[in-house]
Design a protein around this motif. Structure first.
Motif, PDB file in Angstrom:
ATOM      1  N   GLU A 118       1.092  -1.205   0.167  1.00  0.00           N
ATOM      2  CA  GLU A 118       0.082  -0.162  -0.295  1.00  0.00           C
ATOM      3  C   GLU A 118       0.768   0.994  -0.426  1.00  0.00           C
ATOM      4  O   GLU A 118       0.556   2.531  -0.046  1.00  0.00           O
ATOM      5  N   GLY A 119       2.394   1.082   0.337  1.00  0.00           N
ATOM      6  CA  GLY A 119       2.758   2.416   0.250  1.00  0.00           C
ATOM      7  C   GLY A 119       4.330   2.154  -0.668  1.00  0.00           C
ATOM      8  O   GLY A 119       4.630   1.768  -2.154  1.00  0.00           O
ATOM      9  N   CYS A 120       5.546   2.618   0.531  1.00  0.00           N
ATOM     10  CA  CYS A 120       6.686   3.233  -0.903  1.00  0.00           C
ATOM     11  C   CYS A 120       7.568   3.236   0.661  1.00  0.00           C
ATOM     12  O   CYS A 120       7.299   3.952   1.571  1.00  0.00           O
ATOM     13  N   THR A 121       8.436   2.009   0.339  1.00  0.00           N
ATOM     14  CA  THR A 121       9.750   2.081   1.597  1.00  0.00           C
ATOM     15  C   THR A 121      10.328   3.407   1.862  1.00  0.00           C
ATOM     16  O   THR A 121      10.789   3.483   2.990  1.00  0.00           O
ATOM     17  N   HIS A 122      10.092   3.927   0.477  1.00  0.00           N
ATOM     18  CA  HIS A 122      11.626   5.053   0.755  1.00  0.00           C
ATOM     19  C   HIS A 122      10.708   6.407   0.921  1.00  0.00           C
ATOM     20  O   HIS A 122      11.293   6.969   2.722  1.00  0.00           O
ATOM     21  N   VAL A 123       9.126   5.936   1.371  1.00  0.00           N
ATOM     22  CA  VAL A 123       8.873   7.083   2.149  1.00  0.00           C
ATOM     23  C   VAL A 123       8.210   7.099   3.433  1.00  0.00           C
ATOM     24  O   VAL A 123       7.751   8.312   4.515  1.00  0.00           O
ATOM     25  N   LEU A 124       8.070   5.998   3.394  1.00  0.00           N
ATOM     26  CA  LEU A 124       7.704   5.706   5.209  1.00  0.00           C
ATOM     27  C   LEU A 124       9.105   6.089   5.622  1.00  0.00           C
ATOM     28  O   LEU A 124       9.380   6.546   6.965  1.00  0.00           O
TER      29      LEU A 124
END
Length: 191
Positions: A118-124
Motif C-alpha cells: 500500500e506504500g513505499c519503503t522510501h516514503v516511509l
C-alpha cells in the motif's frame, strides 16, 4: 568528534535525506522532506533508460502539516524518480495518515495504514525521520525549565509518563533533566 579515517574504498551509492520544519502563518506546523538515492555507476532499471551516475535513482518528496497536538492535518507526497512504473500509484494512499497523531505507536499505525504494497519503503523512511523533526520543530516552544511546555510538545503516554523519560541518555531516569523536570520519575544511580 569525527569518525576515524576509513580504509581504502570506492563510493558506490549515497542517500541524502533533508528535513526542514516550519511555522505556517495559519498556525499549523509543517515539515518538508526530500530523499534522494544516487549511484556512482550507471544504474539499469527494467523499464526506464539507464539512470546516469550521480542522478537520482529514487527521489521522493513529502510535506506534512500538523497542529500543536502533533495531529497530521495535511500530507502531500511526490515520487519523482523511481525504479518501477507502479511506484507513483501509492501517492494517494498516504492521505490515510491525515488525522493520525505523531506519538507513541505512530510507526505501527503508519505501517498498518500504508505499509507493504500500500506504500513505499522510501516514503516511509521519510515519515519516520519527519516525525522526529516535527517534535523538534514543536520543541521551539519548549522552555527547558517548564514541565508544562515540555508536556505540550511531548505529551504523556497511557500511564501518564512523558515519553521522553528514559528515551535517551539526556532524558535518562537518573539524569539531571529528569531530576529537575520530572522528579517523580527520577531514579538515583545505584552504586
Amino acid at each position: 568528534m569525527p569518525l576515524s579515517p576509513p580504509r581504502s574504498r570506492s563510493p558506490v551509492t549515497a542517500r541524502a535525506i533533508r528535513c526542514e520544519g516550519f511555522r505556517r502563518d495559519d498556525g499549523l506546523w509543517e515539515v518538508e522532506a526530500r530523499l534522494a538515492d544516487t549511484r556512482n555507476y550507471e544504474a539499469p532499471t527494467p523499464w526506464r533508460p539507464t539512470v546516469p551516475a550521480g542522478e537520482p535513482f529514487h527521489e521522493m518528496w513529502l510535506r506534512l502539516a500538523f497542529d500543536d497536538r502533533r495531529e497530521i492535518r495535511e500530507i502531500e507526497v511526490a515520487i519523482d524518480s523511481h525504479p518501477f512504473p507502479e511506484c507513483p500509484s501509492v501517492q494517494p494512499n498516504f492521505q490515510r495518515l491525515v488525522g493520525l497523531r505523531m506519538g507513541a505507536g505512530f510507526g505501527k499505525e503508519v505501517q498498518a495504514r500504508v505499509g507493504g504494497e500500500e506504500g513505499c519503503t522510501h516514503v516511509l523512511t521519510l515519515i519516520t525521520n519527519m516525525a522526529t523533526v516535527a517534535v523538534q520543530t514543536l520543541g521551539s516552544q519548549i522552555r527547558w525549565d517548564d514541565r508544562a511546555s515540555a508536556e505540550r510538545v511531548y505529551g504523556l503516554d497511557k500511564d501518564g509518563k512523558p515519553p521522553v523519560v528514559g528515551a535517551c541518555r539526556g532524558y535518562g531516569r537518573s539524569g539531571d533533566m529528569v531530576r529537575r523536570i520530572y522528579p517523580e520519575f527520577y531514579e538515583p544511580k545505584k552504586n
